[in-house]
Enzyme design. Structure first.
Site, PDB file in Angstrom:
ATOM      1  N   SER A 296       0.811  -1.208   0.000  1.00 51.18           N
ATOM      2  CA  SER A 296       0.000   0.000   0.000  1.00 51.18           C
ATOM      3  C   SER A 296       0.852   1.269   0.000  1.00 51.18           C
ATOM      4  CB  SER A 296      -0.955  -0.038   1.201  1.00 51.18           C
ATOM      5  OG  SER A 296      -1.938   0.958   1.113  1.00 51.18           O
ATOM      6  N   LYS A 321      -0.703  -4.041  -3.182  1.00 52.80           N
ATOM      7  CA  LYS A 321      -1.984  -3.458  -2.746  1.00 52.80           C
ATOM      8  C   LYS A 321      -2.048  -2.045  -3.292  1.00 52.80           C
ATOM      9  CE  LYS A 321      -4.911  -2.261   1.195  1.00 52.80           C
ATOM     10  NZ  LYS A 321      -5.083  -0.817   0.894  1.00 52.80           N
ATOM     11  N   GLN A 325      -8.896   2.679   0.405  1.00 52.60           N
ATOM     12  CA  GLN A 325     -10.203   2.527   1.031  1.00 52.60           C
ATOM     13  C   GLN A 325     -10.666   3.859   1.622  1.00 52.60           C
ATOM     14  OE1 GLN A 325      -7.731  -0.016   1.399  1.00 52.60           O
ATOM     15  NE2 GLN A 325      -8.945  -0.877  -0.265  1.00 52.60           N
TER      16      GLN A 325
END
Length: 402
Positions: A296, A321, A325
């Site tokens: 991420s 990733k 979100q």
């Protein structure tokens, strides 16, 4: 409020929200209302016909329904947290808690808790948990019988108590059993050190996650390192599970003088470009260490330094990733974490479920890093000079130093 009135209010609320959100979508409010009819019917039957209807906990029913709704997406990174879980999330990112020190997600395929990365130096790290491990049992109870947050709460607990977990690891013929003693997990996101080399002093920064304080602590570390006249820098992002998008953009600006750090693309195809805000640090050769636990936000920093030709990447392919979100607060105090955006590297690549390949690969290490190498409550860290990633990173960095 009577249960029948509650049901009517739920239906009305859903209708109002849907009418405002679905105007621009391919799915119409009529389609959704038709699909929801079996849910409303089931809820009505439960409330009115269930044998122990007087014992029904409506909040628990709705929590389970929302949780199941999100899991139906098949997206490991979208999830629902009830009010208690929302409070715990805030504690994890901002403060301290009793636990093992692992970043996890829910694996919908195996109905297990998946380890994204163990936090450096924590009980989970010292015990040898690895990125990709699937926790299938906690203290004898199968994870498939729990909700995601129930499993997370069972992993946490009073410092000094132990928890036994069963783990499935790729390449291992049998499940692995770990008994780990919980500790107070204090989030110290940035640590640093110096290394004396044949070409002079070089700096080392370990970033364990991109939390609220990461930018300030990275800046403090850089101030200290450059004040001592370093000739180059190693940034260690191994087992860094990510964190806040705003945090990594600020941190990346400390290394990228000018240029794109990351792009984002939302569900409507709209792209946003985030550029460096600049910095006052001298340009020095940089090596970034990564592994399959680098995910991420750590991949955002890796790609920004790689594609802006600022650093060489050393290690193993990253986690992959590339989704972001958005946290939607709900009226019950819970939070819906929904994948709404994918981030793209400065060159426009979507690395979700793909990862970033290193410029220089380090042979896969089967054993975890030495448990004696750290005290994770300190801001300075001792470097394990026998660590193959460190050895290779220094080798590459010294070649870059003129």
């Amino acid at each position: 409020m009577k249960k029948k009135n509650f049901l009517a209010l739920v239906i009305l609320s859903v209708a109002v929200v849907l009418s405002s959100w679905l105007l621009a979508g391919a799915i119409t409010a009529k389609d959704v209302n038709r699909a929801l009819e079996p849910f409303y019917q089931s809820l009505s039957y439960i409330i009115n016909a269930y044998y122990e209807k007087d014992k029904i906990d409506l909040n628990k029913l709705i929590d389970s329904a929302i949780d199941g709704l999100v899991k139906g997406l098949g997206d490991d990174f979208s999830y629902y947290e009830n009010p208690e879980g929302t409070e715990e999330k805030q504690i994890e990112m901002e403060g301290e808690y009793g636990g093992l020190g692992i970043e996890v997600t829910y694996d919908s395929e195996y109905k297990a808790v998946k380890v994204v990365a163990p936090m450096y130096g924590t009980p989970a790290w010292r015990a040898g948990l690895q990125s990709g491990d699937l926790i299938v049992e906690i203290d004898g109870q199968p994870v498939r019988e729990m909700t995601y947050m129930q499993a997370v709460r069972k992993l946490r607990g009073t410092p000094g108590t132990s928890v036994k977990i069963k783990v499935i690891r790729q390449g291992e013929p049998e499940p692995l059993i770990f008994e780990i003693v919980r500790e107070v997990i204090r989030i110290i996101p940035v640590k640093y050190a110096f290394v004396e080399t044949s070409k002079g002093r070089v700096g080392y920064i370990l970033i364990t996650r991109f939390a609220a304080k990461t930018f300030d602590e990275t800046k403090q570390a850089l101030d200290e390192l450059f004040s001592k006249g370093i000739k180059g820098l190693i940034i260690d992002l191994r087992d860094n599970p990510g964190g806040y998008l705003s945090s990594v953009i600020d941190v990346a600006s400390l290394f990228v003088d000018k240029g794109i750090i990351v792009k984002t693309k939302n569900a409507f195809g709209i792209e946003e470009v985030y550029e460096s805000t600049g910095n006052n640090y001298p340009n020095a050769p940089i090596v970034v260490l990564v592994n399959n636990g680098s995910a991420s936000a750590s991949e955002i920093l890796t790609a920004a330094l790689k594609e802006n030709n600022i650093a060489k990447i050393v290690g193993r392919k990253t986690f992959g990733k590339g989704s972001v979100q958005t946290a939607f607060p709900l009226s019950n105090g819970g939070t819906l974490y929904l994948t709404t955006t994918h981030y793209l590297t400065p060159n426009g690549k979507d690395i979700h479920r793909i990862g970033i390949e290193p410029d220089v690969e380090v042979e896969q290490i089967t054993e975890p890093r030495r448990p004696t190498a750290v005290d994770y409550t300190k801001k300075t860290v001792e470097i394990d000079m026998n660590d193959p990633f460190i050895v290779k990173g220094l080798e590459v960095l010294l070649e870059m130093i003129k």
